[in-house]
Design an enzyme around this catalytic site. Structure first.
Site, PDB file in Angstrom:
ATOM      1  N   CYS A  79       0.824  -1.210   0.000  1.00 30.18           N
ATOM      2  CA  CYS A  79       0.000   0.000   0.000  1.00 30.18           C
ATOM      3  C   CYS A  79       0.858   1.261   0.000  1.00 30.18           C
ATOM      4  O   CYS A  79       1.529   1.551  -0.971  1.00 30.18           O
ATOM      5  CB  CYS A  79      -0.971  -0.052   1.180  1.00 30.18           C
ATOM      6  SG  CYS A  79      -2.308   1.133   1.020  1.00 30.18           S
ATOM      7  N   HIS A 166      -3.899  -5.282   0.332  1.00 30.33           N
ATOM      8  CA  HIS A 166      -3.358  -5.759   1.612  1.00 30.33           C
ATOM      9  C   HIS A 166      -3.373  -7.292   1.687  1.00 30.33           C
ATOM     10  O   HIS A 166      -4.399  -7.876   2.039  1.00 30.33           O
ATOM     11  CB  HIS A 166      -4.167  -5.173   2.773  1.00 30.33           C
ATOM     12  CG  HIS A 166      -3.921  -3.713   2.944  1.00 30.33           C
ATOM     13  ND1 HIS A 166      -2.894  -3.209   3.707  1.00 30.33           N
ATOM     14  CD2 HIS A 166      -4.533  -2.635   2.393  1.00 30.33           C
ATOM     15  CE1 HIS A 166      -2.888  -1.897   3.643  1.00 30.33           C
ATOM     16  NE2 HIS A 166      -3.889  -1.516   2.853  1.00 30.33           N
ATOM     17  N   GLU A 168      -2.059  -9.000   3.939  1.00 32.22           N
ATOM     18  CA  GLU A 168      -2.009  -9.413   5.349  1.00 32.22           C
ATOM     19  C   GLU A 168      -3.384  -9.604   5.976  1.00 32.22           C
ATOM     20  O   GLU A 168      -3.498 -10.204   7.041  1.00 32.22           O
ATOM     21  CB  GLU A 168      -1.178  -8.408   6.165  1.00 32.22           C
ATOM     22  CG  GLU A 168      -1.792  -7.014   6.365  1.00 32.22           C
ATOM     23  CD  GLU A 168      -1.512  -6.052   5.212  1.00 32.22           C
ATOM     24  OE1 GLU A 168      -1.339  -6.529   4.078  1.00 32.22           O
ATOM     25  OE2 GLU A 168      -1.512  -4.831   5.440  1.00 32.22           O
ATOM     26  N   SER A 219       0.932 -12.799  38.016  1.00 32.55           N
ATOM     27  CA  SER A 219      -0.421 -12.264  38.168  1.00 32.55           C
ATOM     28  C   SER A 219      -1.459 -13.376  38.192  1.00 32.55           C
ATOM     29  O   SER A 219      -2.620 -13.134  38.447  1.00 32.55           O
ATOM     30  CB  SER A 219      -0.728 -11.345  36.988  1.00 32.55           C
ATOM     31  OG  SER A 219      -0.865 -12.140  35.820  1.00 32.55           O
ATOM     32  N   GLY A 220      -1.028 -14.612  37.888  1.00 34.52           N
ATOM     33  CA  GLY A 220      -1.986 -15.705  37.800  1.00 34.52           C
ATOM     34  C   GLY A 220      -2.422 -15.938  36.370  1.00 34.52           C
ATOM     35  O   GLY A 220      -3.039 -16.941  36.040  1.00 34.52           O
ATOM     36  N   GLY A 221      -2.117 -14.999  35.496  1.00 32.52           N
ATOM     37  CA  GLY A 221      -2.521 -15.114  34.103  1.00 32.52           C
ATOM     38  C   GLY A 221      -1.485 -15.850  33.277  1.00 32.52           C
ATOM     39  O   GLY A 221      -0.409 -16.190  33.755  1.00 32.52           O
ATOM     40  N   VAL A 222      -1.849 -16.059  32.004  1.00 38.18           N
ATOM     41  CA  VAL A 222      -0.993 -16.868  31.132  1.00 38.18           C
ATOM     42  C   VAL A 222       0.344 -16.181  30.841  1.00 38.18           C
ATOM     43  O   VAL A 222       1.393 -16.824  30.851  1.00 38.18           O
ATOM     44  CB  VAL A 222      -1.750 -17.261  29.832  1.00 38.18           C
ATOM     45  CG1 VAL A 222      -2.272 -16.077  29.094  1.00 38.18           C
ATOM     46  CG2 VAL A 222      -0.878 -18.077  28.910  1.00 38.18           C
ATOM     47  N   ASP A 223       0.333 -14.856  30.644  1.00 41.26           N
ATOM     48  CA  ASP A 223       1.574 -14.186  30.222  1.00 41.26           C
ATOM     49  C   ASP A 223       2.664 -14.288  31.289  1.00 41.26           C
ATOM     50  O   ASP A 223       3.792 -14.708  31.001  1.00 41.26           O
ATOM     51  CB  ASP A 223       1.321 -12.698  29.915  1.00 41.26           C
ATOM     52  CG  ASP A 223       0.222 -12.497  28.898  1.00 41.26           C
ATOM     53  OD1 ASP A 223      -0.092 -13.464  28.180  1.00 41.26           O
ATOM     54  OD2 ASP A 223      -0.327 -11.385  28.823  1.00 41.26           O
TER      55      ASP A 223
END
Ligand code: XMP
Length: 508
Positions: A79, A166, A168, A219-223
């Protein structure tokens, strides 16, 4: 793993999508804002130029020195990128007669090279206000559409390509094929997988950290869990994990997360710092101010806790790519700052610990795949994302203990019922929000003047874009009844039916 595809960002809303497509094709991609680009490294095997909201004819049109890239490595420009190269080659780039957004049909000149296996008359997705008027000199035409002649071109005797549409976006039928063809032209070995990411990340962490100790915020989260696992694999007991109760977690979250972590083999300490967070947030209503205060308080608590453990040099964080992108112009990138994600934009400059972020270049779904490859429990991997600033950004306006209690109770009912009805895993993220103003209601025979709870549930793959979930009416009706009947102080429940964009997932 050394091979890299470099994406130069001119501020397009689709830049992250380019990065994703490339990674889906097992090639490592990195994004650099155009104004930070200086040179290609010896690991760069190809470059993609993104689109841009600007015109190449604008006075301060974003640009890079193309001679650094051309003829050194294959170059694909999309583009605006394609217009920029055409403009540099002397072709006219002019405003389209009608702005071209949405679907169009491609007519390829030949189905070889960049367009190998791309079917004629297949759908492509356009989003541009300018158009390349004539084929740039020294170029050959690769494709047209019914509306525009120069839909794709190649510089003769050079692996430099320009595409007006595009590839993508999902709506371009053979977009992934086109990007894959380009990666073949670059000669990538296609060896970027979760396993290779794990292997190369552990190696890099070992080199970078040596014998240093790291304090990692969980934090208990996945990350943060995946980041901690990678750090643990790299430096073993030199990793100390700290789980802070900031008072802004969901109901019962602190205990249930600690229970979840029990048999993971990590060195975990917990700290109750709710009072400091709530006190620091007193009287604060501005969402960005809340984020920054929470970020600063986290660091203060971590700095203080790090003194308990000897010789800590690093602070580990579970920052992922969308956190970086959405906070990017805080550090000078070309796209707008949407929100200062607390673990990126909110860190004070004078922090005593250095920061290490093993997942900084991954999207959420990629983190999940890495988590599965590391054999982390399903309960952790499939948890809905939860923002670092927690319930503070789900209470509109000022925060206090009473509002927190109302929100925790309402949110608990919503999430528990999603789980009970088997809907939790089909929703990407859900939560309740407490609105600032009160509304009038009637309970029994009396007038009430109480708070409104909004329910938000979204579908997404990476949090960058999202749509609201079409939860069954009966389910919403049951949740509404339960909240109004069981949570004191609430007399109205509404359901958020906005997508991102134009809204965001969180309300603040
Ligand atoms: P938005 O609201 O920007 O959210 O559409 C996208 C995703 O990011 C999460 N989020 C945050 N996560 N710190 C975080 O760690 C933050 O400050 C923050 N703000 C939003 C949000 O929950 C969603 O998953």
């Amino acid at each position: 793993m050394k091979e890299v595809l470099l994406i130069i960002d001119f501020g397009s809303q689709y830049t992250q999508l380019i990065a994703r497509r490339v990674r889906e094709l097992n090639v490592k991609s990195e994004i650099i804002p155009f104004d930070k680009f200086e040179n290609i490294s010896k690991n760069t095997m190809g470059v993609i130029l993104s689109g841009s909201p600007q015109s190449v004819n604008d006075k301060n049109a974003p640009s890079v020195d193309l001679s650094i890239i051309r003829k050194k490595v294959p170059l694909l420009s999309l583009c605006y990128g394609a217009q920029l190269i055409a403009h540099n080659l002397g072709a006219k780039v002019i405003p389209s007669k009608s702005r071209e957004y949405g679907r169009s049909k491609i007519i390829t000149v030949s189905q070889k090279g960049l367009f190998k296996d791309v079917k004629n008359n297949s759908q492509v997705w356009m989003s541009h206000g300018d158009t390349i008027n004539d084929l740039p000199s020294g170029c050959k035409l690769l494709a047209s559409t019914n509306d525009i002649k120069v839909a794709a071109y190649k510089i003769i005797n050079e692996d430099t390509f320009g595409i007006q549409f595009h590839p993508e976006v999902y709506h371009t039928k053979y977009g992934k094929q086109i990007i894959s063809n380009f990666l073949d032209i670059c000669n990538f070995s296609r060896s970027w997988t979760s396993e290779s990411f794990i292997e190369s990340t552990i190696k890099k962490l070992k080199q970078k950290l040596g014998n240093d100790k790291v304090l990692m915020g969980l934090s208990g989260g996945v990350d943060s869990t995946v980041a901690a696992y990678l750090l643990h694999r790299a430096i073993g007991d030199n990793l100390v994990c700290l789980f802070v109760d900031n008072g802004l977690l969901r109901k019962n979250e602190f205990d249930s997360v600690l229970a979840n972590y029990k048999d993971l083999g990590l060195n975990i300490y917990s700290e109750n710092a709710s009072d400091i967070f709530i006190k620091n947030l007193e009287g604060i209503t501005d969402p960005e101010a809340k984020r920054k205060i929470i970020g600063a308080t986290f660091v203060e608590v971590f700095d203080r806790c790090s003194l308990k453990f000897k010789n800590i040099k690093w602070l580990g964080q579970g920052t992922i790519y969308p956190d970086v992108i959405e906070s990017v112009s805080a550090t000078g990138g070309p796209s707008d700052t949407i929100k200062s994600h607390h673990n990126v934009g909110g860190l004070p400059k004078k922090m005593k610990l250095k920061v290490i972020e093993p997942l900084r270049n991954l999207f959420k779904d990629e983190v999940r795949r890495v988590g599965f490859a590391l054999n982390i429990k399903n309960e952790i991997i499939n948890r809905h994302p939860f923002p670092g600033p927690g319930l503070a950004i789900r209470i509109m306006g000022e925060i206090d203990v009473e509002k927190l209690k109302i929100l925790k109770d309402a949110d608990f009912i919503f999430i528990s019922y999603l789980k009970k009805c088997g809907l939790y895993e089909s929703v990407w993220q859900a939560g309740a929000i407490l609105l600032g103003d009160s509304t009038v209601g009637v309970m029994g025979d009396g007038r009430t003047y109480e708070k409104v709870v909004a329910l938000r549930a979204v579908e997404s793959t990476d949090g960058m874009t999202a749509d609201w979930c079409h939860l069954p009416y009966d389910f919403l009706s049951d949740v509404s009844n339960q909240i109004i009947n069981k949570v004191n102080g609430v007399n109205r429940v509404v359901y958020d039916i906005s997508s991102k964009p134009p809204a965001t997932i969180e309300w603040e």
